[in-house]
Design an enzyme around this catalytic site. Structure first.
Site, PDB file in Angstrom:
ATOM      1  N   ARG A 118       0.803  -1.237   0.000  1.00  0.00           N
ATOM      2  CA  ARG A 118       0.000   0.000   0.000  1.00  0.00           C
ATOM      3  C   ARG A 118       0.830   1.278   0.000  1.00  0.00           C
ATOM      4  O   ARG A 118       0.364   2.322   0.443  1.00  0.00           O
ATOM      5  CB  ARG A 118      -0.985   0.028   1.174  1.00  0.00           C
ATOM      6  N   LYS A 140       1.934  11.414 -11.080  1.00  0.00           N
ATOM      7  CA  LYS A 140       1.187  10.436 -11.874  1.00  0.00           C
ATOM      8  C   LYS A 140       2.052   9.208 -12.123  1.00  0.00           C
ATOM      9  O   LYS A 140       3.165   9.319 -12.624  1.00  0.00           O
ATOM     10  CB  LYS A 140       0.780  11.030 -13.220  1.00  0.00           C
ATOM     11  N   GLU A 182       7.861  19.474 -25.007  1.00  0.00           N
ATOM     12  CA  GLU A 182       7.212  19.743 -23.713  1.00  0.00           C
ATOM     13  C   GLU A 182       7.786  21.005 -23.056  1.00  0.00           C
ATOM     14  O   GLU A 182       7.072  21.750 -22.398  1.00  0.00           O
ATOM     15  CB  GLU A 182       7.361  18.545 -22.765  1.00  0.00           C
ATOM     16  N   LYS A 224       5.528  23.501 -14.070  1.00  0.00           N
ATOM     17  CA  LYS A 224       4.610  22.380 -13.848  1.00  0.00           C
ATOM     18  C   LYS A 224       4.258  22.273 -12.360  1.00  0.00           C
ATOM     19  O   LYS A 224       3.108  22.028 -11.997  1.00  0.00           O
ATOM     20  CB  LYS A 224       5.211  21.057 -14.347  1.00  0.00           C
ATOM     21  N   GLU A 234      -6.004  17.173 -10.395  1.00  0.00           N
ATOM     22  CA  GLU A 234      -6.439  17.365 -11.774  1.00  0.00           C
ATOM     23  C   GLU A 234      -7.920  17.689 -11.937  1.00  0.00           C
ATOM     24  O   GLU A 234      -8.645  16.991 -12.631  1.00  0.00           O
ATOM     25  CB  GLU A 234      -6.123  16.101 -12.583  1.00  0.00           C
ATOM     26  N   ARG A 238      -4.907  22.290 -13.801  1.00  0.00           N
ATOM     27  CA  ARG A 238      -3.959  21.298 -14.302  1.00  0.00           C
ATOM     28  C   ARG A 238      -4.243  20.878 -15.741  1.00  0.00           C
ATOM     29  O   ARG A 238      -3.343  20.423 -16.454  1.00  0.00           O
ATOM     30  CB  ARG A 238      -3.994  20.073 -13.376  1.00  0.00           C
ATOM     31  N   ASN A 242      -2.363  19.757 -20.588  1.00  0.00           N
ATOM     32  CA  ASN A 242      -2.713  18.923 -21.736  1.00  0.00           C
ATOM     33  C   ASN A 242      -2.734  19.711 -23.047  1.00  0.00           C
ATOM     34  O   ASN A 242      -3.164  19.185 -24.077  1.00  0.00           O
ATOM     35  CB  ASN A 242      -4.064  18.249 -21.509  1.00  0.00           C
ATOM     36  N   HIS A 245      -2.211  18.099 -26.387  1.00  0.00           N
ATOM     37  CA  HIS A 245      -2.188  16.656 -26.174  1.00  0.00           C
ATOM     38  C   HIS A 245      -3.393  15.913 -26.749  1.00  0.00           C
ATOM     39  O   HIS A 245      -3.270  14.741 -27.103  1.00  0.00           O
ATOM     40  CB  HIS A 245      -2.035  16.334 -24.686  1.00  0.00           C
ATOM     41  N   HIS A 249      -2.502  12.902 -28.947  1.00  0.00           N
ATOM     42  CA  HIS A 249      -2.916  11.510 -28.756  1.00  0.00           C
ATOM     43  C   HIS A 249      -3.614  10.965 -29.993  1.00  0.00           C
ATOM     44  O   HIS A 249      -3.434   9.805 -30.367  1.00  0.00           O
ATOM     45  CB  HIS A 249      -3.858  11.395 -27.548  1.00  0.00           C
ATOM     46  N   HIS A 262       6.020  10.730 -28.791  1.00  0.00           N
ATOM     47  CA  HIS A 262       5.004  11.526 -28.097  1.00  0.00           C
ATOM     48  C   HIS A 262       5.251  13.030 -28.268  1.00  0.00           C
ATOM     49  O   HIS A 262       4.342  13.790 -28.608  1.00  0.00           O
ATOM     50  CB  HIS A 262       4.993  11.145 -26.611  1.00  0.00           C
TER      51      HIS A 262
END
Lengths: 374, 374
Positions: A118, A140, A182, A224, A234, A238, A242, A245, A249, A262
């Site tokens: 955990r 993340k 980025e 960031k 998020e 936040r 993206n 993005h 994607h 990417h």
């Protein structure tokens, strides 16, 4: 060396950025928990930096696990390999995992650390520019599922991030440029002065000038961190991270993963988002030109892939996970350095942006045949 | 119906406790997020309560997944089945999982909810007494690994817990008694008046008197919530919840999982911990007698399994995950209603406690041949 504190109350942690930080055992020592450490890396990074990393660790038990390289191994099965190893070597909950590698290793090892008993401590040692400016902040972690990227994961903050700019010396050119996409994004969405600095210094970054890299990484992480610090889970601000993005994607999916890196897909996405912002009257023509010019100078593509027609492109954007309820909301720009929150866009105007599959090439750079759409 | 709020700042949630709560759609309605709901249950509980649960859900998409019953299925592979289902049906991050079943289903579904798209909403509908008084509070979720129970998991709080005492009507006697072991534990570690109430009302609980069950569940959850609320991440006070458990885990491992139910092993563990507390001069003889008497009246065992000699027992206790660093620390009692924090114990005295493999049987209850050690 620069030190940036990511301020998240009791989960705050430092990011150390500088040259040859793997030669500084004291950085690790400050943050190691317990007496057992496992360094997880991959077959490409391991031969370059594993020995150096292990040498920097002053603990009774220091083991390593080398996984195959690539996004294809960012899976629950790889996480299970880490669990097997930890339990097989009787690692307690008072142990530390170290992620030595790019974004795949960072996300995977962070997820394993989040779930083992955990949650145990982990330290990130990102060795790509993309991982240094992107994965270092935000907490993340996760793995892919055959039906979607990053679909299984957790929020789990590292004890520290050690971004050694020296490790970028072994990074392929194309990956360096993809990381710069980025970096440019941070200037675009949040800080006009940083964007201007990038316009001045892009060539220094491309030739891997250590002090320029250190500055750009620190600035990117700080931006960031400010955004994430204001919105850890998020829900609002936040979302501007993206920027580019949803387009990106769609490009990655529509052209088959691996065709574009990417960062390359995001570079196209940012140019599309800038173009769309202009069409909607938000952004001035001259600013769009500056954006396109900088992305190109970084050696990155700006135009939609020719084989992706606007209808197909649109469909792919609509299934991006941020848009599962059917509404297409995008981050746009009001100015260089100022992103909008996600907003619905008229489909017809979006289609015009998507249709624009090429720009006149600037005269000062040569196209790279392997990467159409520059 | 009783409502207990588990106070965890922005992650606070209510536990509803009462008869026939599955007939109250408004309880679910208050806490459902999004328009997609998946109810996960097992082959034993499903036929009894799945239809009723689905009827209570007023959402456009309500699906169910029925897994095999048993601890053997509390695995990463089962979690993966849930992920496959969620992605196969395009569940967004704005969806809700419902765990309908005992502790295995609760832990597994909670873990899947913690990891799916880095965390989605989930509601617990515990259908065993053990799950109602234990899993309802604390946010612990997880799955087993071949090398250890609960080794892979996350802390993830539910949106609400719906503990319908009516579902206990179908619970086998032995499982009801095993659940009472944890109920008795709450009185022992934290609240003498609750222990005294249990002495007065144990027969009502054994015959499943709804108002007695409602009271005992509410009181148990409230005690656990107070302890967990003071220590969400298990650093100090929360350890007292493990009273009897280091002994209990050793018994479960040493006799082969399945021979003793968890609650039965904990019952023996509590009687051993009480005995040890007396030997160390912490607890009075008369209080030990009251503890042993109540555990027996609940139809639970109190003596060490005869085949587990004290040396073997000791070794098993030392490998319990709370003791991986080699030191054996145990929770003891200073009085009924007052546990100590974990403390090191002299091994010789502990061995005396472990050696005591039987007690004179009380005259008023009949032993159950299937469960040696009563």
């Amino acid at each position: 060396m620069q030190t940036l504190i990511v301020d998240l109350a009791e989960r705050s942690y430092p990011i150390y950025i500088g040259e040859r930080l793997l030669d500084k055992p004291e950085l690790f020592k400050r943050h190691l928990e317990g007496e057992q450490v496992l360094v997880v890396t991959n077959e490409v990074v391991g031969p370059l930096y594993l020995e150096k990393t292990l040498s920097a660790l002053d603990v009774p038990v220091k083991l390593s696990l080398v996984l195959p390289d690539g996004e294809a191994y960012k899976t629950l099965a790889s996480a299970e390999k880490i669990f097997d190893f930890l339990l097989g070597h009787r690692f307690s909950r008072n142990a530390t995992l170290i992620a030595l590698g790019g974004g795949v290793i960072g996300d995977l090892v962070g997820f394993a650390a989040a779930c083992y008993q955990r949650g145990i401590a982990f330290i990130q040692v990102p060795t790509t520019l993309l991982a240094q400016v992107d994965s270092s902040v935000g907490g993340k972690t996760g793995v892919n599922h055959p039906l979607g990227k990053n679909m299984i994961g957790a929020f789990h903050q590292p004890k520290c991030v050690i971004a050694d700019t020296q490790t970028l010396s072994t990074l392929p050119d194309r990956e360096l440029r993809a990381g710069l996409a980025e970096v440019i994004k941070y200037g675009l969405i949040y800080e006009a002065t940083f964007f201007a600095w990038l316009e001045e210094n892009i060539e220094r970054l491309l030739r891997r000038d250590p002090s320029a890299l250190e500055y750009a990484i620190e600035r990117s992480c700080r931006i960031k961190a400010e955004i994430v610090g204001a919105d850890e889970r998020e829900s609002g601000l936040r979302a501007i991270l993206n920027f580019g993005h949803t387009f990106g994607h769609a490009i990655e999916t529509g052209t088959g993963y691996g065709r574009y890196l990417h960062g390359e897909a995001v570079a196209i996405g940012m140019s599309r988002a800038a173009d769309l912002s202009r069409r909607l009257g938000l952004l001035e023509e001259g600013e769009v030109a500056r954006i396109i010019a900088l992305i190109r100078r970084a050696g990155l593509p700006v135009a939609s892939p020719p084989e992706l027609d606007s209808q197909k492109f649109l469909e792919l954007m609509a299934v991006d996970k941020k848009n599962l309820d059917g509404k297409l909301r995008l981050i746009l720009l009001e100015a260089i350095g100022k992103a909008t929150l996600p907003r619905s866009v008229p489909i017809e105007i979006l289609k015009e942006t998507l249709r624009q599959s090429s720009f006149p090439l600037p005269t000062q750079i040569v196209t790279n045949d392997k990467n159409p759409g520059f």
